[in-house]
Scaffold this motif. Structure first.
Motif, PDB file in Angstrom:
ATOM      1  N   ASP A 193     -20.334 -70.688 -50.595  1.00 54.13           N
ATOM      2  CA  ASP A 193     -21.114 -70.278 -51.753  1.00 54.13           C
ATOM      3  C   ASP A 193     -21.729 -71.480 -52.467  1.00 54.13           C
ATOM      4  O   ASP A 193     -22.703 -71.351 -53.199  1.00 54.13           O
ATOM      5  N   VAL A 194     -21.197 -72.687 -52.263  1.00 56.46           N
ATOM      6  CA  VAL A 194     -21.744 -73.897 -52.869  1.00 56.46           C
ATOM      7  C   VAL A 194     -22.629 -74.629 -51.872  1.00 56.46           C
ATOM      8  O   VAL A 194     -23.782 -74.954 -52.159  1.00 56.46           O
ATOM      9  N   PHE A 195     -22.102 -74.907 -50.688  1.00 60.69           N
ATOM     10  CA  PHE A 195     -22.846 -75.614 -49.643  1.00 60.69           C
ATOM     11  C   PHE A 195     -22.661 -74.879 -48.316  1.00 60.69           C
ATOM     12  O   PHE A 195     -21.532 -74.652 -47.901  1.00 60.69           O
ATOM     13  N   PRO A 196     -23.757 -74.564 -47.628  1.00 63.58           N
ATOM     14  CA  PRO A 196     -23.604 -73.947 -46.308  1.00 63.58           C
ATOM     15  C   PRO A 196     -23.041 -74.938 -45.281  1.00 63.58           C
ATOM     16  O   PRO A 196     -22.415 -74.546 -44.309  1.00 63.58           O
ATOM     17  N   SER A 197     -23.244 -76.246 -45.525  1.00 63.81           N
ATOM     18  CA  SER A 197     -22.667 -77.299 -44.693  1.00 63.81           C
ATOM     19  C   SER A 197     -22.265 -78.444 -45.619  1.00 63.81           C
ATOM     20  O   SER A 197     -22.734 -78.509 -46.762  1.00 63.81           O
ATOM     21  N   PRO A 198     -21.402 -79.358 -45.181  1.00 62.31           N
ATOM     22  CA  PRO A 198     -20.969 -80.441 -46.064  1.00 62.31           C
ATOM     23  C   PRO A 198     -22.162 -81.257 -46.586  1.00 62.31           C
ATOM     24  O   PRO A 198     -23.114 -81.513 -45.854  1.00 62.31           O
ATOM     25  N   PRO A 199     -22.121 -81.653 -47.870  1.00 58.29           N
ATOM     26  CA  PRO A 199     -23.221 -82.442 -48.418  1.00 58.29           C
ATOM     27  C   PRO A 199     -23.262 -83.843 -47.807  1.00 58.29           C
ATOM     28  O   PRO A 199     -22.237 -84.388 -47.406  1.00 58.29           O
TER      29      PRO A 199
END
Length: 122
Positions: free
Chosen positions: A4-10
């Motif tokens: 819900d925050v990042f679809p993949s690691p930032p």
């Protein structure tokens, strides 16, 4: 953090540990995000959610300048001795929470005047 925050690691520029673990607190580390909006998303999410790693709660704080910390140091010491909750916020604001009511100050002088009028005497 979930999808819900990042679809993949930032994407990170760098991350490194600072100082030593004291036993009571985990070792602090600094992370530099490649994108400003990713950093802001993490800060926003962390205000309402809890992160854990190997049973330890991770706390996320924005990096504040040494000058900002130094400016508010005297009033923070006074508030600490009285047991008054406070937060140093960016950009250059001190949030004081006496008795559950928030007050915001953009200068240490204004915060000190408030302290003398409403906290020191009480």
């Amino acid at each position: 953090m979930g999808p819900d925050v990042f679809p993949s690691p930032p994407e990170l520029e760098r991350a490194h540990c600072t100082g030593l673990a004291t036993g009571k607190f985990p070792r602090p580390f600094i992370t530099s995000f490649h994108r400003y909006r990713d950093k802001e998303a993490v800060l926003r999410w962390s205000r309402h959610n809890q992160m854990k790693f190997e049973g330890n709660v991770l706390r996320v704080h924005p990096d504040l300048s040494a000058a900002l910390g130094k400016e508010f140091k005297p009033i923070k010491a006074l508030l600490y001795t009285k047991g008054v909750q406070f937060h140093l916020l960016n950009p250059a604001q001190l949030k004081i929470v006496p008795n559950g009511e928030s007050r915001m100050f953009s200068s240490s002088e204004d915060a000190t005047v408030y302290y003398k009028q409403y906290i020191a005497s009480g």
